[in-house]
Design a protein around this motif. Structure first.
Motif, mmCIF file in Angstrom:
data_model
loop_
_atom_site.group_PDB
_atom_site.id
_atom_site.type_symbol
_atom_site.label_atom_id
_atom_site.label_comp_id
_atom_site.label_asym_id
_atom_site.label_seq_id
_atom_site.Cartn_x
_atom_site.Cartn_y
_atom_site.Cartn_z
ATOM 1 N N TYR A 181 106.213 44.635 57.636
ATOM 2 C CA TYR A 181 107.467 44.090 58.994
ATOM 3 C C TYR A 181 107.063 44.881 59.993
ATOM 4 C CZ TYR A 181 111.621 43.527 61.960
ATOM 5 O OH TYR A 181 112.593 43.244 62.660
ATOM 6 N N ARG A 182 106.693 44.438 61.444
ATOM 7 C CA ARG A 182 106.379 45.532 62.330
ATOM 8 C C ARG A 182 105.370 46.751 62.243
ATOM 9 N NH1 ARG A 182 112.105 45.580 66.032
ATOM 10 N NH2 ARG A 182 111.854 43.004 65.916
ATOM 11 N N GLY A 183 104.235 46.711 62.300
ATOM 12 C CA GLY A 183 103.267 47.378 61.388
ATOM 13 C C GLY A 183 103.418 48.453 60.172
ATOM 14 N N ARG A 184 104.785 47.914 59.830
ATOM 15 C CA ARG A 184 104.841 48.834 58.428
ATOM 16 C C ARG A 184 105.937 48.057 57.488
ATOM 17 N NH1 ARG A 184 109.928 48.603 60.951
ATOM 18 N NH2 ARG A 184 111.912 48.316 59.718
ATOM 19 N N VAL A 185 104.969 48.687 55.747
ATOM 20 C CA VAL A 185 104.966 48.146 54.594
ATOM 21 C C VAL A 185 106.533 48.606 54.842
ATOM 22 C CG1 VAL A 185 104.096 47.822 52.318
ATOM 23 C CG2 VAL A 185 102.311 48.592 54.040
ATOM 24 N N LEU A 186 107.288 47.063 53.307
ATOM 25 C CA LEU A 186 108.550 47.693 53.514
ATOM 26 C C LEU A 186 108.615 47.704 51.736
ATOM 27 C CD1 LEU A 186 110.034 44.389 55.082
ATOM 28 C CD2 LEU A 186 110.107 46.579 55.701
ATOM 29 N N SER A 187 109.335 49.114 51.924
ATOM 30 C CA SER A 187 109.436 49.787 50.406
ATOM 31 C C SER A 187 111.605 48.481 49.921
ATOM 32 C CB SER A 187 110.383 51.070 50.136
ATOM 33 O OG SER A 187 110.881 51.368 49.465
ATOM 34 N N SER A 188 110.737 48.319 48.648
ATOM 35 C CA SER A 188 111.593 47.561 47.701
ATOM 36 C C SER A 188 112.310 47.825 47.713
ATOM 37 C CB SER A 188 111.551 46.686 46.692
ATOM 38 O OG SER A 188 111.445 47.680 45.454
ATOM 39 N N GLU A 189 113.486 49.044 47.654
ATOM 40 C CA GLU A 189 114.746 49.727 47.912
ATOM 41 C C GLU A 189 115.628 49.658 49.036
ATOM 42 O OE1 GLU A 189 116.065 49.647 44.559
ATOM 43 O OE2 GLU A 189 113.561 49.714 43.926
ATOM 44 N N ASP A 190 114.666 49.396 49.640
ATOM 45 C CA ASP A 190 115.309 50.042 51.376
ATOM 46 C C ASP A 190 116.483 48.318 51.573
ATOM 47 O OD1 ASP A 190 114.738 52.253 51.362
ATOM 48 O OD2 ASP A 190 113.040 51.154 52.786
ATOM 49 N N THR A 191 116.804 48.797 52.206
ATOM 50 C CA THR A 191 118.371 47.485 52.965
ATOM 51 C C THR A 191 117.283 46.929 54.369
ATOM 52 O OG1 THR A 191 119.488 49.197 54.466
ATOM 53 C CG2 THR A 191 119.917 48.966 51.547
ATOM 54 N N LEU A 192 118.103 45.086 54.822
ATOM 55 C CA LEU A 192 117.774 45.224 55.415
ATOM 56 C C LEU A 192 117.669 45.624 56.997
ATOM 57 C CD1 LEU A 192 118.729 41.583 54.268
ATOM 58 C CD2 LEU A 192 116.580 42.500 54.573
ATOM 59 N N GLN A 193 119.359 46.149 56.585
ATOM 60 C CA GLN A 193 119.831 47.729 57.497
ATOM 61 C C GLN A 193 119.012 49.004 58.108
ATOM 62 O OE1 GLN A 193 123.986 48.781 57.108
ATOM 63 N NE2 GLN A 193 123.871 49.272 59.507
ATOM 64 N N LYS A 194 118.660 49.369 56.957
ATOM 65 C CA LYS A 194 117.742 50.563 56.906
ATOM 66 C C LYS A 194 116.529 49.978 57.486
ATOM 67 C CE LYS A 194 115.817 54.078 54.427
ATOM 68 N NZ LYS A 194 116.038 55.128 53.434
#
Length: 322
Positions: A289-302
């Protein structure tokens, strides 16, 4: 002297036969045409004819004295324009047999109460929910809107309670861990119907809601097309309602999948939804998302992901879709 005595007796009999008026005070004052020779029982009959109050439910008082049925008005020196007080008493005790529970309870009821009132008393004392009761008396089912007096029920008699299943449920919905709303629903309502009720009460658009259970199957989103009955939602159960956001998930093939997720959810929640919709298994892909890999433990808000955001699915090197 003898002639004078006869004249006085004749005059007394004539006076006793004369009609005059007294007043009976109830919730309102009712005038009655009576004779001094009328008995209290006859007065009660007159009241019954005018007001429809059964004689057995009437108690009359005059000047603090309880008036006995066989006595006459003259015995209490009740003269014209006197006021007599009426008290209506319709209480009685009945028995209620509950075969399914193997018990019989005693209830104090009034003939002026409705059958619905009696059911409420049974629920309070016998523990049988009002909406699961069928009341039977004399081989007839008693309707909720009927009065006890209309059912021919008298003191000492027994009602029978049949316990029946019902389509009506009372459930609660907790809104985002805060306010709880109570809903009366039918078992054949769909989750979409429940969401529409919440929208009406709370103003949260149905398409922005995700409903989940707090008991069996907790954590799984309840699908709009499912009925409460098919989900085995029970009377008194509490559901959770979460605000949702809409996401656009773009696959490695260039296709776009639209899905709704909890606003308070995590990237892992999004991945679970993806795996439900697409032939993907955990470990062979990641989200970008937007140039970065998303961590599974992060929240959508974070991750600063809001409604209508587009997230890319990317396959890991040397992984094939099975």
């Amino acid at each position: 002297m003898k002639r004078s005595t006869v004249a006085m007796e004749s005059l007394e009999e004539e006076q006793l036969a004369d009609h005059y008026k007294i007043y009976v005070r109830m919730f309102k004052t009712v005038p009655l045409d009576v004779k001094r020779t009328d008995t209290i029982d006859q007065i009660k009959s007159k009241i019954s004819a005018i007001e429809g109050i059964d004689k057995s439910h009437q108690t009359l008082f005059f000047a603090g004295n309880h008036l006995e049925n066989n006595d006459r008005l003259a015995d209490y020196n009740i003269m014209t324009n006197s006021s007599v007080d009426l008290y209506v008493t319709d209480g009685m005790q009945i028995s209620v047999s509950i075969p399914s529970a193997g018990k019989t309870i005693k209830l104090d009821v009034k003939k002026s109460q409705s059958i619905a009132d009696v059911k409420a008393a049974i629920e309070q004392k016998g523990g049988i929910p009002l909406n699961k009761q069928i009341l039977m008396y004399g081989c007839q089912q008693l309707e909720d809107n009927k009065l006890v007096s209309q059912c021919g029920l008298s003191s000492g008699q027994t009602l029978h309670v049949l316990v029946c299943p019902t389509d009506r449920l009372h459930i609660s919905v907790n809104i985002e861990g805060g306010r709880t709303v109570n809903l009366d629903v039918e078992s054949w309502y769909t989750i979409a119907d429940v969401k529409m009720m919440i929208e009406t009460l709370e103003g949260v658009p149905a398409f922005n809601q995700i409903l989940m259970r707090t008991q069996s199957g907790a954590g799984a989103e309840l699908k709009d097309t499912k009925t409460l009955k098919s989900l085995h939602v029970e009377n008194g159960e509490v559901l959770m309602s979460y605000r949702s956001i809409q996401l656009f998930i773009k696959t490695w093939e260039g296709k776009t999948v639209i899905m709704s997720v909890k606003m308070s959810g995590t990237i892992k929640d999004v991945m679970k939804k993806i795996e439900e919709k697409l032939p993907l298994k955990e470990g062979i892909y990641y989200l970008h998302y937007r140039g970065r890999v998303l961590s599974s433990e992060d929240t959508l808000q974070k991750s600063k992901i809001g409604s209508n955001s587009t997230i890319d699915i990317r396959l890991r090197n040397d992984c094939l879709v099975s």
